[in-house]
Design a protein around this motif. Structure first.
Motif: not given
Length: 314
Positions: A239, A249-250, A244-245, A253-254, A232
């Motif tokens: 994203p 992981y995503r 990152i998808r 990330w959010d 990040h």
């Protein structure tokens, strides 16, 4: 193993079905080298959340196609098929046995059924499309695709960024729609090989779901949040990238973006992983000539070894 018909053994299955453990057990019996069929373990710096084999496991058995891309880079099914085919031929030429292991079924399809001769990726066009998506949004780019390639646009969701990007990249780079390219016959990359596909599938999906939840929380305990935090912090990652998808992981990330709490991210990641497993099982059930093995059975490993022995020792 017959010297006339080369065989590629494939251990496929949904996430958390025990594929890696089974592959390592087989490698203790035969001179096996693993070709990893996973669209997440290709990325460097993404170790915990992808359940990447440990350094000790990689030292015990050769693993191919791990850590071959930076998270900012893409890697297509076509690239995998070409790389895996070349590896299988090289491994066999050295008198060893190639074993394909993983759950990215699009990679399997490309390797087994062949490839359409699509144009190579164009990083400059991809960067341009990423910038346009940030300003205009993917639905606007979907509308553009519908004008130039209605057949492809009809099968893609307006927010399917990865596939929309590829379709528009092909159109802008070649002047021909993706649907035209896909209409050409696929070219097999291992036309003379026989596939022995052992499919690890659960007899009770609720048990697999429990495994998925337990494994993801163990990843969190092992430092997955810090792993995602390092990604990040990189200004070149976002994203929209395939890396990152990746599920698990995503969602974190959010959380780091401040959109959801850590517990919400964990619950969403577990739910997304269960959905991934469902899609993988659907793929597996459509495979031709697969041999199903109950991954929850106490005798699963014996069954896998018996099928391999018939091919490798017979």
């Amino acid at each position: 193993m017959s010297s006339h018909t080369p065989v590629l053994i494939c251990l496929a299955g949904p996430t958390a079905s025990g594929k890696s453990a089974a592959a390592l057990a087989l490698a203790s019996r035969w001179p096996i080298e693993l070709i990893v069929m996973d669209s997440a373990t290709i990325y460097r710096g993404m170790d915990i959340g992808t359940a990447k084999p440990t350094a000790e496991e990689q030292a015990r058995v050769p693993h191919h196609l791990l850590d071959i891309r930076d998270p900012a880079q893409a890697y297509s099914a076509a690239e995998f098929a070409r790389d895996a085919a070349a590896l299988a031929q090289d491994i066999r030429a050295r008198g060893r046995i190639p074993l394909l292991c993983g759950g990215t079924m699009l990679y399997y399809k490309a390797l087994r059924e062949g490839l359409n001769d699509l144009p190579e990726a164009d990083p400059a066009i991809r960067r341009q499309l990423d910038e346009e998506a940030r300003t205009r949004g993917w639905p606007a780019l979907h509308a553009e695709l519908a004008r130039v390639d209605p057949a492809t646009a009809a099968r893609l969701a307006p927010n399917d960024s990865q596939r929309l990007q590829r379709a528009l990249e092909i159109w802008r780079g070649s002047g021909r729609p993706m649907s035209d390219w896909l209409a050409r016959p696929a070219q097999a990359v291992l036309p003379d090989w026989r596939f022995l596909t052992l499919s690890l599938e659960p007899s009770d999906r609720s048990v697999l779901h429990a495994r998925i939840a337990q494994r993801y929380r163990a990843m969190i305990d092992a430092g997955l949040l810090d792993e995602v935090r390092a990604l990040h912090a990189r200004p070149d990652l976002h994203p929209g990238l395939p890396s990152i998808r990746c599920v698990g992981y995503r969602q974190l990330w959010d959380h780091l973006d401040g959109r959801i709490s850590l517990e919400q991210a964990i619950e969403q990641a577990i739910a997304a992983t269960r959905q991934l497993a469902k899609r993988q099982i659907t793929w597996l059930r459509s495979l031709p000539q697969r041999t199903r093995v109950d991954c929850l059975s106490e005798r699963a490993m014996d069954t896998i070894a018996r099928h391999c022995a018939r091919t490798l020792d017979g």
